[in-house]
Design an enzyme around this catalytic site. Structure first.
Site, short mmCIF file in Angstrom:
data_model
loop_
_atom_site.label_atom_id
_atom_site.label_comp_id
_atom_site.label_asym_id
_atom_site.label_seq_id
_atom_site.Cartn_x
_atom_site.Cartn_y
_atom_site.Cartn_z
N LYS A 1 0.95 -1.20 0.01
CA LYS A 1 0.01 -0.05 -0.15
C LYS A 1 0.85 1.26 -0.21
O LYS A 1 0.47 2.20 -0.86
CB LYS A 1 -1.05 0.09 1.37
N GLN B 1 -4.66 -1.45 9.55
CA GLN B 1 -4.94 -2.46 8.96
C GLN B 1 -5.62 -3.58 10.12
O GLN B 1 -5.24 -3.61 11.38
CB GLN B 1 -3.35 -3.02 8.74
N ASP C 1 -11.45 3.07 4.00
CA ASP C 1 -11.72 1.49 4.33
C ASP C 1 -13.44 1.50 3.96
O ASP C 1 -13.75 0.39 3.64
CB ASP C 1 -11.23 0.85 5.34
N1 GUN Z 1 -7.23 -6.66 6.20
C1 GUN Z 1 -7.53 -7.35 4.97
N2 GUN Z 1 -8.04 -6.63 4.26
C2 GUN Z 1 -8.30 -5.36 4.70
C3 GUN Z 1 -8.97 -4.23 4.19
O1 GUN Z 1 -9.31 -4.23 3.33
N3 GUN Z 1 -8.63 -3.04 4.92
C4 GUN Z 1 -8.11 -3.12 6.30
N4 GUN Z 1 -8.11 -2.16 6.98
N5 GUN Z 1 -7.54 -4.36 6.82
C5 GUN Z 1 -7.59 -5.36 5.96
#
Ligand code: GUN
Length: 299
Positions: A54, A98, A121
């Site tokens: 990311k 996350q 998100d």
């Molecule tokens: N962990 C796995 N997929 C995601 C996501 O799309 N967002 C976040 N914040 N954590 C994750």
């Protein structure tokens, strides 16, 4: 019949290029650089890989990336204090914590402490409610990426039967809301659904988001249907001893014989998730500054 392969990797590259172009314009015309803060608590190896990826892609599209890596035993108080600081920092337009968080932290409380306008998100209860009532919101990245590919393939989705297999807050439920918003007739199916095979066979659009390797075989797919496989499952390689292989929730080979279009794993939905995170950060930045939102990058 052999299905059209929906190339998520190429689609995602195109989305990132559009984001990058918009970011360049924002910098030149407004002197604004969108900023994304990613918070990682602990050392879960898969999460570390995602967060690194990311950060790298955020910088590649010209945005500022801020990574906050906290110890696994970080207290809820300290995590909430960091989120409060990020909420109040005008150089940060998107905040992502996350998941999964270590067990001693209350994920709902943490996610709901993020400023909804910075919740890239789309997990904050305000954004969930806004999406469910058809109002402007931040939309979860994986469902948004899936919707973009469906709209690109079909044009209008109006009147199509959509079956979403999986009822998670991250994918299944928001995916169903988005499909409903595009006037599909939507069924949410799950592990307790009676005669899941028959339910799936009624789908013009079949979205698989259960996290069970290859559980949907080709004979559950309606001929000509569009299959969106959200699953990313690592399994022992069937031919290579000691190696592993990534597969989706759909049995690709048999489904591709029947479907009209299908997303592969890897290279389907996966790359779209980060591309949509960047698109959401750009959208949040434009909204924060009262600027026109990028077209085609939101729901
Ligand atoms: N962990 C796995 N997929 C995601 C996501 O799309 N967002 C976040 N914040 N954590 C994750």
């Amino acid at each position: 019949m052999s299905a059209t392969i929906i190339d998520g990797k190429a689609f995602a590259a195109n989305v990132r290029a559009q984001v990058a172009e918009h970011v360049t314009r924002l910098k030149e015309e407004q002197n604004i650089t969108p900023g994304l803060a990613v918070v990682l608590v602990g050392e879960d190896p898969a999460s570390q890989v995602y967060v690194r990826s990311k950060g790298k892609m955020t910088v590649e599209v010209g945005m500022n990336s801020f990574e906050h890596k906290l110890e696994a035993d970080t207290s809820e108080y300290d995590l909430l204090a960091l989120i409060d600081q990020l909420n109040n920092d005008p150089t940060i337009h998107g905040i992502l914590v996350q998941l999964p968080l270590p067990g001693h932290l209350n994920s709902d409380l943490v996610i709901n402490s993020i400023d909804p306008a910075k919740d890239v998100d789309g997990f904050h209860i305000s954004n969930v409610g806004l999406l469910g009532t058809g109002q402007k919101s931040m939309v979860p990245c994986t469902p948004l990426g899936s919707l973009m590919m469906l709209r690109d393939h079909h044009g209008s989705l109006s009147g199509l039967n959509a079956v979403v297999v999986g009822r998670s807050n991250i994918v299944g439920k928001p995916m169903a809301q988005l499909l409903l918003g595009d006037s599909c007739t939507v069924t949410i199916a799950h592990s307790r659904t009676k005669d899941l095979a028959e339910v799936c066979r009624g789908a013009d659009i079949l979205v698989a988001a259960v996290g069970r390797p290859e559980m949907i075989p080709g004979d559950w797919v309606k001929p000509g249907a569009t299959v969106i496989d959200v699953g990313i499952n690592r399994i022992p390689h069937p031919e290579k001893e000691g190696k592993t292989k990534l597969v989706g929730d759909v049995h690709y080979e048999s489904a591709a014989e029947v479907a009209g279009a299908i997303t592969p794993v890897p290279g389907g939905v996966g790359p779209m998730t980060i591309a949509c995170l960047l698109a959401n950060t750009l959208t949040a930045c434009c909204r924060a500054n009262g600027l026109t939102e990028p077209e085609g990058l939101t729901a």
